[in-house]
Design a protein around this motif. Structure first.
Motif, short mmCIF file in Angstrom:
data_model
loop_
_atom_site.label_atom_id
_atom_site.label_comp_id
_atom_site.label_asym_id
_atom_site.label_seq_id
_atom_site.Cartn_x
_atom_site.Cartn_y
_atom_site.Cartn_z
N LEU A 174 -9.69 8.30 2.83
CA LEU A 174 -8.48 8.08 3.47
C LEU A 174 -8.90 7.98 4.95
CD1 LEU A 174 -6.65 11.08 1.84
CD2 LEU A 174 -6.05 8.64 1.62
N ILE A 217 -12.55 11.78 -1.45
CA ILE A 217 -11.08 11.44 -1.02
C ILE A 217 -10.98 11.40 0.61
CG2 ILE A 217 -8.77 12.12 -1.55
CD1 ILE A 217 -9.48 12.99 -4.28
N ALA A 249 -4.40 1.35 -1.48
CA ALA A 249 -5.13 0.80 -0.72
C ALA A 249 -5.16 -0.87 -1.07
CB ALA A 249 -6.70 1.25 -0.95
N MET A 287 -9.44 4.31 5.46
CA MET A 287 -8.21 3.47 5.18
C MET A 287 -7.38 3.59 6.35
SD MET A 287 -7.36 4.22 1.23
CE MET A 287 -8.56 4.05 0.06
N ALA A 288 -7.39 4.87 7.03
CA ALA A 288 -6.62 5.18 8.37
C ALA A 288 -7.19 4.34 9.34
CB ALA A 288 -6.76 6.63 8.79
N ILE A 332 -4.59 6.39 -4.91
CA ILE A 332 -5.16 6.16 -3.49
C ILE A 332 -5.79 4.83 -3.77
CG2 ILE A 332 -6.93 6.57 -1.92
CD1 ILE A 332 -6.46 9.59 -2.53
#
Length: 64
Positions: free
Chosen positions: A14, A10, A46, A17-18, A42
């Protein structure tokens, strides 16, 4: 997969994605627990962000 490994996946997702890589997808386990619920959220987030960015890009191209 252990809870720690699942949480690490996870965190990695993240971070991706950041960095703007919203195509990143986390696989759920067969446990159907709170971590899987978090993963589902999540993944949905996304996908929604990716679609919104695609729409904005298309709209910008139409203007140009």
């Amino acid at each position: 997969m252990s809870k720690e490994k699942r949480l690490k996946k996870i965190a990695e997702a993240l971070a991706e994605m950041a960095a703007g890589r919203f195509y990143y997808h986390i696989e759920k386990s067969s446990k159907k627990d709170n971590i899987d619920a978090l993963i589902s959220g999540i993944n949905m987030m996304a996908e929604e962000i990716s679609e919104a960015l695609w729409d904005v890009t298309e709209d910008t191209q139409e203007i140009i």
